[in-house]
Write an enzyme that holds these catalytic residues in place. Structure first.
Site, PDB file in Angstrom:
ATOM      1  N   CYS A   1      -5.093   9.907   3.012  1.00 35.23           N
ATOM      2  CA  CYS A   1      -4.552  11.428   2.975  1.00 35.23           C
ATOM      3  C   CYS A   1      -4.520  12.043   1.544  1.00 35.23           C
ATOM      4  O   CYS A   1      -5.106  13.129   1.511  1.00 35.23           O
ATOM      5  CB  CYS A   1      -3.094  11.350   3.485  1.00 35.23           C
ATOM      6  SG  CYS A   1      -2.965  10.769   5.476  1.00 35.23           S
ATOM      7  N   HIS A   2      -4.094  11.350   0.706  1.00 35.24           N
ATOM      8  CA  HIS A   2      -4.199  12.026  -0.624  1.00 35.24           C
ATOM      9  C   HIS A   2      -4.581  11.334  -1.725  1.00 35.24           C
ATOM     10  O   HIS A   2      -4.373  11.224  -2.980  1.00 35.24           O
ATOM     11  CB  HIS A   2      -2.779  12.590  -0.834  1.00 35.24           C
ATOM     12  CG  HIS A   2      -2.240  13.637   0.138  1.00 35.24           C
ATOM     13  ND1 HIS A   2      -1.356  12.887   1.027  1.00 35.24           N
ATOM     14  CD2 HIS A   2      -2.469  14.870   0.402  1.00 35.24           C
ATOM     15  CE1 HIS A   2      -1.047  13.895   2.148  1.00 35.24           C
ATOM     16  NE2 HIS A   2      -1.672  15.069   1.486  1.00 35.24           N
ATOM     17  N   GLY A   3      -5.142  10.080  -1.357  1.00 36.62           N
ATOM     18  CA  GLY A   3      -5.972   9.062  -2.281  1.00 36.62           C
ATOM     19  C   GLY A   3      -5.008   8.409  -3.266  1.00 36.62           C
ATOM     20  O   GLY A   3      -5.380   8.306  -4.551  1.00 36.62           O
TER      21      GLY A   3
END
Lengths: 420, 173
Positions: free
Chosen positions: B137-139
């Site tokens: 999702c956001h690394g």
């Protein structure tokens, strides 16, 4: 308003009614003979369009609720049931789903119009603030509505967004559990979202009434930003603006119809046609297009709490606009420097929207950060500085004089002499 | 005028105002609490708070994903090398410093809640720069001890309360 005309009841019944409940008088003063600046352009038709968007969403929503089942085991299937079995269910759902996108499209144009022509400035601060409240409520309502579909994007969007609350120090986790009604997004969450998704549009409707009330106290702003001085500057709302607004609405409907009938899923995400699965996260989670700029701001920050604060801050800052931009000249027409920063800001928002849909790494991440900085700098740095130092260009004397007298020549500060 | 009101002693009416206000506020709070608390997890949700699983079939280096409180729990049987790496990296510069030994009951078994501490997505196993998990999702990157190494997540993957009932059975919750 400074208007000579006054409503006079025509027959015995309306005279009788006028003494008891002056309903017709109210409608006449606020809808028909309401004095409106004569120079409003098509950007001013979006208030009317937005009202009809809200009505469309409420009507289709009430119908959809008659066929929808808010339960994790049945929600997704009941949507398919609406699409396949319910008479015209596909049409009503596509109107509702695309209607949300149209609603946001219109509200963005409406807001950027206000930003360009200084519609948030004295004496319209409350009007503007009520508008931001409506915008916030719209975001919450749209988010909850998207969850009801109970597809993969619904579920994981709900997980990510509710987890934002968990970033609050100390009490975050407790509030999150309270919000979800469990330890993860599940049936209690779906049920309460359904309840609130049904309630909030009526709350919005209430705030819209306040918004229009505030508008009718101060009167419309106009493209010159110069206050209305006398009846030469105004025309009655009906028939002049009823016709203009309706024409704009029909054009708007044409575009709306294109999406409903020819490309109903283009604004959605295909993954939302996969039923929610709490054990598998889709590889690439994106919110609906209208939330992408805010999502980009959230992801631009490598810190959880800061990201959340900045994302909420990007909307909260709008509340303070009337006090950040104190320049007396309202319209960007006469603010050459502001105009440049304004269009840069507009571009930044488009870019943030694009970046919100990309993976948060490399160049995308870097650009997100640059755009986020400019987003806030525009409000917190550019606006206060320009308010002090920008030199406005010559302005017309009044709304109806604009064609005759466009140059005040020797007048050093036209703003002061013109605004009241 | 102001002096007069300042010196005035509390009257019976003041007493009535204050008691009425306190009564009203208490009543309002008493009514508000059930309306707020009904939002909290109900009895049926709380009842699902522990699960038991057979882990005997997991090979070395393999893992199992089970559901607990509606969230996935990763049970990973780590290899010798993985344990060594995890312990060696205790000294690395960790955003949320924690020794591997404090995160496990039995070195071989790593049990963590499979929910990214950033915004709640499920990280993918055997991905990312640190040989553990990677959240798409956001690394956020996690290592083989479930510790956050890189990315926006603030803390390590949560270790749920668990116990080994016997050699084959683990109880989560």
């Amino acid at each position: 308003m400074n208007h000579d005309y006054e409503y006079t009841p025509g027959n015995a019944f309306t005279k009788w009614l006028d003494k008891r409940l002056p309903l017709i008088r109210f409608a006449d003063e606020n809808l028909l003979s309401f004095p409106t600046p004569r120079n409003l352009n098509y950007f001013w038709t979006f208030g009317f369009i937005l009202t009809l968007c809200l009505v469309t969403q409420i009507i289709t929503g009430i119908v959809l609720a008659m066929h929808y089942t808010p339960h994790v085991l049945m929600a997704f299937d009941s949507i398919e049931h609406i699409m396949r079995d319910v008479n015209y269910g596909w049409l009503i759902r596509y109107i509702h789903a695309n209607g949300a996108s149209m609603f946001f499209l219109a509200v963005f144009i409406h807001m950027f119009r206000g930003l360009y022509y200084g519609s948030y400035k004295e004496p319209r601060e409350i009007l503007w603030i009520l508008g931001v409240v409506i915008f916030l409520l719209m975001i919450i309502t749209a988010f909850m509505g998207y969850v009801l579909v109970w597809g993969q994007m619904s579920f994981w969007g709900a997980t990510v967004i509710t987890n934002l609350v968990g970033a609050i120090p100390l009490v975050g986790e407790s509030i999150l559990t309270l919000l979800l009604g469990g330890f993860s997004v599940d049936n209690p969450t779906l049920n309460r979202f359904f309840s609130l998704h049904y309630l909030l549009p009526f709350v919005i409707f209430g705030v819209v009434i306040l918004h229009i009330w505030a508008l009718h106290v101060t009167g419309n702003n106009n493209p010159t930003g110069i206050s209305v001085k006398n009846t030469n500057d105004t025309i009655s709302f009906h028939p002049y603006y009823t016709v203009k607004d309706l024409f704009a609405y029909v054009v708007f409907l044409l575009m709306f119809a294109y999406f409903i009938f020819y490309n109903p899923n283009i604004l959605g995400h295909p993954d939302n046609y996969i039923e929610a699965d709490a054990m598998v996260t889709p590889a690439h989670i994106v919110p609906e297009w209208y939330l992408l700029p805010f999502y980009a701001i959230l992801r631009a920050v490598p810190d959880k709490l800061m990201g959340v604060l900045l994302m909420f801050g990007s909307i909260v800052v709008l509340f303070f606009l009337p006090w950040l931009d104190t320049m007396k000249v309202k319209s960007a027409r006469y603010r050459p420097t502001y105009k440049i920063f304004y269009f840069t800001f507009l571009l930044t928002c488009f870019l943030l929207g694009y970046l919100g849909g990309q993976a948060p790494e490399g160049l995308y991440l870097f650009l997100s950060r640059v755009c986020t900085i400019y987003y806030f700098a525009f409000f917190l740095v550019v606006m206060p500085i320009l308010s002090r130092y920008e030199k406005p260009s010559p302005m017309p004397i009044g709304i109806s004089n604009s064609a005759i007298n466009t140059d005040l020549g020797t007048d050093k500060n036209p703003a002061l002499s013109i605004n009241n | 005028m102001t002096n007069k009101t300042k010196e005035k002693k509390p009257t019976r009416r003041d007493f009535l105002y204050i008691t009425t206000a306190v009564f009203g506020a208490t009543g309002a709070a008493a009514v508000a609490w059930p309306l707020i608390d009904q939002l909290n997890p109900d009895a049926s949700v709380s009842a699902l708070s522990s699960v038991e699983t057979d882990i005997s079939s997991i090979p070395e280096g393999g893992s199992l994903k089970i559901a607990w409180r509606g969230k996935p729990v990763f049970i990973r049987r780590r290899t010798k090398e993985e344990i060594e790496i995890a312990e060696k990296e205790d000294n690395e510069n960790l955003p949320d410093p924690q020794n591997d030994a404090d995160r496990v009951k039995n070195k071989e078994w790593l049990v963590v809640v499979g929910v990214c501490t950033h915004l709640g997505c499920i990280p993918i196993a055997d991905k990312g720069d640190f040989g553990g998990w990677f959240c798409p999702c956001h690394g956020s990157h996690y290592d083989i001890s479930g510790r956050i190494r890189k990315g926006p997540a603030p803390t390590n993957l949560e270790v749920p309360p668990y116990e080994f009932v016997n050699e084959n059975i683990i109880k989560i919750g």
